[in-house]
Design a protein around this motif. Sequence first.
Motif, PDB file in Angstrom:
ATOM      1  N   SER A   8       0.817  -1.214   0.000  1.00 35.31           N
ATOM      2  CA  SER A   8       0.000   0.000   0.000  1.00 35.31           C
ATOM      3  C   SER A   8       0.850   1.262   0.000  1.00 35.31           C
ATOM      4  O   SER A   8       0.329   2.365  -0.119  1.00 35.31           O
ATOM      5  CB  SER A   8      -0.922   0.026   1.220  1.00 35.31           C
ATOM      6  N   GLY A   9       2.156   1.105   0.172  1.00 34.28           N
ATOM      7  CA  GLY A   9       3.062   2.244   0.191  1.00 34.28           C
ATOM      8  C   GLY A   9       3.337   2.793   1.570  1.00 34.28           C
ATOM      9  O   GLY A   9       4.058   3.773   1.716  1.00 34.28           O
ATOM     10  N   SER A  10       2.788   2.156   2.608  1.00 34.29           N
ATOM     11  CA  SER A  10       3.010   2.611   3.987  1.00 34.29           C
ATOM     12  C   SER A  10       4.357   2.114   4.495  1.00 34.29           C
ATOM     13  O   SER A  10       4.721   0.948   4.309  1.00 34.29           O
ATOM     14  CB  SER A  10       1.906   2.086   4.905  1.00 34.29           C
ATOM     15  N   TRP A  11       5.084   3.000   5.153  1.00 34.27           N
ATOM     16  CA  TRP A  11       6.369   2.623   5.745  1.00 34.27           C
ATOM     17  C   TRP A  11       6.118   1.710   6.921  1.00 34.27           C
ATOM     18  O   TRP A  11       5.330   2.034   7.818  1.00 34.27           O
ATOM     19  CB  TRP A  11       7.117   3.876   6.178  1.00 34.27           C
ATOM     20  N   ILE A  12       6.773   0.539   6.950  1.00 35.77           N
ATOM     21  CA  ILE A  12       6.530  -0.425   8.021  1.00 35.77           C
ATOM     22  C   ILE A  12       7.800  -0.846   8.750  1.00 35.77           C
ATOM     23  O   ILE A  12       7.726  -1.331   9.877  1.00 35.77           O
ATOM     24  CB  ILE A  12       5.795  -1.682   7.506  1.00 35.77           C
ATOM     25  N   ALA A  13       8.974  -0.686   8.136  1.00 36.69           N
ATOM     26  CA  ALA A  13      10.207  -1.173   8.757  1.00 36.69           C
ATOM     27  C   ALA A  13      11.415  -0.580   8.029  1.00 36.69           C
ATOM     28  O   ALA A  13      11.265   0.125   7.038  1.00 36.69           O
ATOM     29  CB  ALA A  13      10.253  -2.700   8.686  1.00 36.69           C
ATOM     30  N   PHE A  14      12.595  -0.914   8.540  1.00 42.09           N
ATOM     31  CA  PHE A  14      13.814  -0.573   7.819  1.00 42.09           C
ATOM     32  C   PHE A  14      14.880  -1.622   8.093  1.00 42.09           C
ATOM     33  O   PHE A  14      14.852  -2.326   9.103  1.00 42.09           O
ATOM     34  CB  PHE A  14      14.320   0.836   8.133  1.00 42.09           C
ATOM     35  N   ARG A  15      15.776  -1.733   7.132  1.00 37.14           N
ATOM     36  CA  ARG A  15      16.888  -2.671   7.240  1.00 37.14           C
ATOM     37  C   ARG A  15      18.166  -1.879   7.408  1.00 37.14           C
ATOM     38  O   ARG A  15      18.429  -0.920   6.676  1.00 37.14           O
ATOM     39  CB  ARG A  15      16.971  -3.528   5.978  1.00 37.14           C
ATOM     40  N   LEU A  16      18.959  -2.299   8.383  1.00 38.70           N
ATOM     41  CA  LEU A  16      20.256  -1.685   8.618  1.00 38.70           C
ATOM     42  C   LEU A  16      21.251  -2.821   8.783  1.00 38.70           C
ATOM     43  O   LEU A  16      21.188  -3.572   9.763  1.00 38.70           O
ATOM     44  CB  LEU A  16      20.207  -0.797   9.858  1.00 38.70           C
ATOM     45  N   GLY A  17      22.121  -2.996   7.816  1.00 37.84           N
ATOM     46  CA  GLY A  17      23.040  -4.138   7.839  1.00 37.84           C
ATOM     47  C   GLY A  17      22.259  -5.436   7.728  1.00 37.84           C
ATOM     48  O   GLY A  17      21.399  -5.574   6.867  1.00 37.84           O
ATOM     49  N   ASN A  18      22.532  -6.353   8.626  1.00 39.37           N
ATOM     50  CA  ASN A  18      21.822  -7.633   8.626  1.00 39.37           C
ATOM     51  C   ASN A  18      20.677  -7.674   9.626  1.00 39.37           C
ATOM     52  O   ASN A  18      20.231  -8.764  10.001  1.00 39.37           O
ATOM     53  CB  ASN A  18      22.794  -8.789   8.897  1.00 39.37           C
ATOM     54  N   PHE A  19      20.205  -6.515  10.065  1.00 39.28           N
ATOM     55  CA  PHE A  19      19.109  -6.484  11.036  1.00 39.28           C
ATOM     56  C   PHE A  19      17.895  -5.759  10.467  1.00 39.28           C
ATOM     57  O   PHE A  19      18.024  -4.856   9.637  1.00 39.28           O
ATOM     58  CB  PHE A  19      19.559  -5.821  12.344  1.00 39.28           C
ATOM     59  N   LEU A  20      16.725  -6.169  10.934  1.00 35.56           N
ATOM     60  CA  LEU A  20      15.445  -5.595  10.550  1.00 35.56           C
ATOM     61  C   LEU A  20      14.848  -4.901  11.763  1.00 35.56           C
ATOM     62  O   LEU A  20      14.780  -5.492  12.844  1.00 35.56           O
ATOM     63  CB  LEU A  20      14.505  -6.703  10.056  1.00 35.56           C
ATOM     64  N   TYR A  21      14.420  -3.667  11.583  1.00 34.38           N
ATOM     65  CA  TYR A  21      13.837  -2.866  12.656  1.00 34.38           C
ATOM     66  C   TYR A  21      12.428  -2.451  12.268  1.00 34.38           C
ATOM     67  O   TYR A  21      12.144  -2.208  11.095  1.00 34.38           O
ATOM     68  CB  TYR A  21      14.662  -1.594  12.886  1.00 34.38           C
ATOM     69  N   ASN A  22      11.544  -2.329  13.260  1.00 33.81           N
ATOM     70  CA  ASN A  22      10.205  -1.794  12.975  1.00 33.81           C
ATOM     71  C   ASN A  22      10.282  -0.272  12.896  1.00 33.81           C
ATOM     72  O   ASN A  22      11.354   0.316  13.076  1.00 33.81           O
ATOM     73  CB  ASN A  22       9.172  -2.295  13.997  1.00 33.81           C
ATOM     74  N   SER A  23       9.163   0.370  12.648  1.00 30.77           N
ATOM     75  CA  SER A  23       9.167   1.828  12.483  1.00 30.77           C
ATOM     76  C   SER A  23       9.420   2.580  13.784  1.00 30.77           C
ATOM     77  O   SER A  23       9.660   3.782  13.768  1.00 30.77           O
ATOM     78  CB  SER A  23       7.856   2.294  11.843  1.00 30.77           C
ATOM     79  N   ASN A  24       9.415   1.872  14.916  1.00 30.84           N
ATOM     80  CA  ASN A  24       9.773   2.473  16.204  1.00 30.84           C
ATOM     81  C   ASN A  24      11.249   2.287  16.528  1.00 30.84           C
ATOM     82  O   ASN A  24      11.685   2.575  17.633  1.00 30.84           O
ATOM     83  CB  ASN A  24       8.937   1.867  17.333  1.00 30.84           C
ATOM     84  N   ALA A  25      12.020   1.755  15.561  1.00 29.60           N
ATOM     85  CA  ALA A  25      13.463   1.517  15.688  1.00 29.60           C
ATOM     86  C   ALA A  25      13.806   0.413  16.679  1.00 29.60           C
ATOM     87  O   ALA A  25      14.894   0.393  17.248  1.00 29.60           O
ATOM     88  CB  ALA A  25      14.215   2.806  16.027  1.00 29.60           C
ATOM     89  N   ASN A  26      12.892  -0.543  16.871  1.00 29.87           N
ATOM     90  CA  ASN A  26      13.166  -1.720  17.691  1.00 29.87           C
ATOM     91  C   ASN A  26      13.523  -2.875  16.767  1.00 29.87           C
ATOM     92  O   ASN A  26      12.835  -3.121  15.773  1.00 29.87           O
ATOM     93  CB  ASN A  26      11.940  -2.103  18.527  1.00 29.87           C
TER      94      ASN A  26
END
Length: 106
Positions: A8-26
């Motif tokens: 849908s185009g909504s931001w849900i997460a981000f990848r930094l290196g080999n880790f996946l974080y939610n939009s709250n940076a957890n």
Amino acid sequence: MTYLFNSSGSWIAFRLGNFLYNSNANVIGWFPWEDNHAVDSSGKYLGTVLENRFYKKSYFAYRGYVGYPGYPGYPGYPGYPGFAGYCSLPSDGSNYTAEELNNIKW
């Protein structure tokens, strides 16, 4: 850092290196095979990155026990990337919402 969106185009997460974080940076997952398939802290399949989209495949073959990477720490404030626009899901995929990923505990 790679911002990840649902179809849908909504931001849900981000990848930094080999880790996946939610939009709250957890941290919620990691990429143990150094490819685009993420697992949670217990090694259970979490989802797949396709370009800048994150979705869950309806079937993912078991690839063996991946171990535990430890805790990567806090990545800092990720900012807000805005809206990515709509795209179609792969035929074997389903969307996550930001709320679903924000409820996953490492």
